[in-house]
Design a protein around this motif. Structure first.
Motif, short mmCIF file in Angstrom:
data_model
loop_
_atom_site.label_atom_id
_atom_site.label_comp_id
_atom_site.label_asym_id
_atom_site.label_seq_id
_atom_site.Cartn_x
_atom_site.Cartn_y
_atom_site.Cartn_z
N ALA A 337 0.83 -1.29 0.06
CA ALA A 337 -0.06 -0.08 0.03
C ALA A 337 0.73 1.27 -0.04
N HIS A 338 2.12 1.13 0.41
CA HIS A 338 2.95 2.45 0.73
C HIS A 338 4.18 2.18 -0.11
N ASP A 339 4.19 1.29 -1.18
CA ASP A 339 5.19 1.24 -2.35
C ASP A 339 6.48 0.95 -1.42
N ARG A 340 6.45 0.25 -0.48
CA ARG A 340 7.90 -0.29 0.18
C ARG A 340 8.13 -1.68 -0.10
N ASN A 341 9.39 -2.11 0.07
CA ASN A 341 9.73 -3.50 0.06
C ASN A 341 9.28 -4.14 1.31
N SER A 342 8.72 -5.33 1.16
CA SER A 342 8.30 -5.93 2.05
C SER A 342 9.32 -6.40 3.04
N ARG A 343 9.28 -6.27 4.41
CA ARG A 343 10.22 -6.62 5.24
C ARG A 343 10.18 -7.94 6.09
N ASN A 344 11.27 -8.54 6.25
CA ASN A 344 11.29 -9.88 6.79
C ASN A 344 11.69 -9.73 8.13
N LEU A 345 11.28 -10.79 9.21
CA LEU A 345 11.59 -10.70 10.73
C LEU A 345 13.03 -11.13 11.01
N SER A 346 13.70 -10.32 11.94
CA SER A 346 15.13 -10.96 12.22
C SER A 346 14.96 -12.24 13.33
N GLU A 347 15.99 -12.59 13.64
CA GLU A 347 15.86 -13.87 14.64
C GLU A 347 15.26 -13.37 15.97
N GLN A 348 15.54 -12.15 16.46
CA GLN A 348 15.11 -11.67 17.58
C GLN A 348 13.46 -11.29 17.36
N ASP A 349 13.34 -10.56 16.36
CA ASP A 349 11.93 -10.26 15.74
C ASP A 349 11.19 -11.51 15.96
N GLN A 350 11.44 -12.56 15.42
CA GLN A 350 10.62 -14.01 15.66
C GLN A 350 10.57 -14.34 16.97
N ARG A 371 3.18 -0.61 11.36
CA ARG A 371 4.50 0.03 11.67
C ARG A 371 5.65 -0.56 11.41
N PHE A 372 5.92 -1.90 11.50
CA PHE A 372 6.91 -2.69 11.35
C PHE A 372 7.37 -2.49 9.82
N ALA A 373 6.24 -2.42 9.03
CA ALA A 373 6.71 -2.50 7.55
C ALA A 373 6.98 -1.19 7.18
N LEU A 374 6.46 0.00 7.82
CA LEU A 374 6.94 1.37 7.46
C LEU A 374 8.07 1.95 8.09
N ASP A 375 8.56 1.42 9.07
CA ASP A 375 9.59 1.64 9.84
C ASP A 375 10.41 0.78 9.90
N GLN A 376 11.78 1.02 8.71
CA GLN A 376 12.81 -0.16 8.61
C GLN A 376 13.55 -0.24 9.45
N ARG A 377 13.71 0.42 10.23
CA ARG A 377 14.90 0.57 11.14
C ARG A 377 14.52 0.06 12.69
N ALA A 378 13.14 0.05 12.96
CA ALA A 378 12.95 -0.18 14.49
C ALA A 378 12.56 -1.72 14.43
N SER A 379 13.24 -2.24 15.44
CA SER A 379 12.92 -3.83 15.84
C SER A 379 11.44 -4.17 16.28
N LEU A 380 11.16 -5.27 16.26
CA LEU A 380 9.52 -5.54 16.71
C LEU A 380 9.50 -5.25 18.08
N ALA A 381 10.42 -5.52 18.90
CA ALA A 381 10.64 -5.53 20.46
C ALA A 381 10.48 -3.78 20.50
N GLU A 382 11.07 -2.95 19.95
CA GLU A 382 10.84 -1.47 20.16
C GLU A 382 9.62 -0.94 19.91
N LEU A 383 8.94 -1.57 18.67
CA LEU A 383 7.68 -1.20 18.25
C LEU A 383 6.67 -1.53 19.57
N LEU A 384 7.00 -2.81 19.89
CA LEU A 384 5.73 -3.17 20.91
C LEU A 384 6.00 -2.46 22.15
#
Length: 464
Positions: A337-350, A371-384
């Motif tokens: 929807a925002h014309d971004r590359n789809s982002r995969n989860l890191s080991e820690q994100d998983q 937010r995870f898809a749009l903020d390519q720098r933040a980890s999932l833990a930071e977003l949560l």
């Protein structure tokens, strides 16, 4: 007891003694090893489903390790490749990492460091394959599987119940916590029914001021009240032949429940300001967070008219096996929807994804995934952490509240003071704070504010 396999390694080295010693050490460390003496032999082992990593010497006759890496990664995108290099090849190895090599190990290498690097690379490869599997699974879905995403026994049972009830054309009450997807389930009941060629009409009974909800449901004629400049078709009439979805029906005012009951019993409505009966043929799907039988202000006769059948949506914490699939779906959706590359989860994100219990259910998961898809720098833990912190206002004794917590605490106190001033009158609080009903409800839930705690003892029944 046999040792669990830590991952698969495709080992390539033209020196037999080095290759055999390395293979033996890796097998003792728990890896499955495919050993090859040259690049061509190794390439024959590679395909898209290869589950492991490539460990190759750089200096080899014929195709060297760098050429092997390039060819292997042209066949398998993002395949982790670890290079074994002599001391003088370090600059070349660093250049290779810019081309996509996972890491390089200098010879003679420390076995423990090699095992640690391979272990991390294998974890990365597992995550890549899992993400690929999720993407393929989502892409192959159709019918109700494309609408309600999940593989857990609970969601599979819900899908079967929806399809069975869709064919019966009966009224249904959907129960589920906030954020579990009650409107989506109602849409499925409509889409897989014989009424799917007509309108699906949703209305949130808790989000519309009481003075307006009757007009929203039944419509009005021009001049029916001060602001009624022209005729308006109501939700009942608009849903004729289709499905009317009454969300948060537990918040419907008692006097309006009588009119809804009459409309359902007789199949007839009247617009406000008119005495002309209008026939309607529709299916009603209602949704509630609470058991309607235990709601003191909900009419028993309306309950039995609606409650021909029930559906119960399980909270996300009871179907955690669905979380990766749902998260991947919403990440891909947001990226597209925002014309971004789809982002995969890191080991820690998983690990974070699997360890969180999602109290806000699918709605919370979707918001975090976006937010995870749009903020390519933040980890999932930071977003949560940013997502969940504002509901907690106690800071450690040796550390002041963060800005986010202070802002949230201030917001909670402003809403609490307004509720106190207006003795729990939600309409007055909405007007004072200039907030829509849904937004105010969400913030009250977020901050643990209950309207009943602010009601005046002299007037416990004042309107919401």
């Amino acid at each position: 007891m046999s040792q669990a396999v830590r991952g698969q390694v495709l080992l390539v080295d033209d020196e037999q003694m080095v290759r055999q010693a390395t293979e033996q050490w890796l097998k003792m460390s728990g890896f499955e090893v495919i050993s090859c003496s040259g690049a061509e032999q190794a390439l024959a082992q590679l395909d898209e489903a290869f589950p492991g990593v490539l460990l190759t010497d750089v200096k080899m006759p014929g195709m060297d390790g760098l050429q092997l890496m390039r060819e292997a990664r042209s066949r398998i995108a993002e395949l982790p490749v670890i290079l074994l290099t002599a001391h003088g090849d370090v600059d070349m190895a660093i250049s290779a990492m810019r081309e996509g090599a996972y890491d390089f190990i200098e010879k003679p290498f420390v076995p423990e460091r090699l095992v640690e690097t391979i272990n991390r690379a294998c974890d990365k490869r597992r995550l890549m394959l899992e993400n690929l599997r999720l993407q393929q699974d989502l892409a192959s879905r159709s019918g109700i599987d494309a609408k309600l995403i999940g593989i857990s026994p609970a969601i599979q049972r819900l899908k079967r119940e929806i399809l069975a009830l869709a064919a019966l054309d009966t009224n249904v009450v959907i129960y589920g916590e906030t954020g579990t997807g009650k409107e989506l389930v109602a849409q499925c009941l409509h889409e897989f029914s014989s009424r799917n060629s007509r309108h699906f009409v949703p209305i949130n009974c808790g989000a519309i001021p009481e003075a307006l909800i009757e007009s929203e449901l039944f419509g009005h004629e021009a001049g029916a009240f001060t602001s009624a400049a022209k005729r308006r078709i109501g939700k009942f009439e608009h849903a004729d032949g289709g499905t009317l979805f009454l969300d948060e029906i537990e918040s419907m005012p008692p006097h309006l429940q009588v009119k809804v009951l009459r409309a359902l019993q007789e199949g007839v409505i009247e617009r406000l300001g008119s005495n002309q009966p209008i026939s309607v043929d529709l299916r009603v799907v209602a949704a509630s967070k609470a058991d309607l039988r235990e709601e003191a202000n909900f009419r028993e006769d309306l309950f039995y008219r609606l409650n021909v059948a029930q559906l119960h949506i399980p909270p996300l914490r009871e179907r955690l096996e669905d979380v990766p699939l749902l998260f991947a779906h919403y990440v891909r959706q947001a990226a597209a929807a925002h014309d971004r590359n789809s982002r995969n989860l890191s080991e820690q994100d998983q690990r974070t994804l699997q360890g969180y219990n999602w109290p806000g259910n699918v709605r919370e998961l979707k918001n975090v995934a976006i937010r995870f898809a749009l903020d390519q720098r933040a980890s999932l833990a930071e977003l949560l952490s940013a997502h969940t912190q504002p509901v907690v206002f106690e800071a450690p004794q040796d550390k002041p509240l963060s800005l986010a917590l202070q802002v949230a605490a201030f917001e909670a106190e402003v809403i609490r003071q307004s509720l106190m001033r207006h003795k729990g009158n939600i309409k007055s609080v909405m007007d004072e704070l200039d907030l829509p009903r849904r937004t105010l409800n969400q913030k009250m839930v977020k901050y643990g504010l209950n309207r009943n705690d602010f009601l005046s003892e002299a007037d416990p029944e004042q309107s919401a």
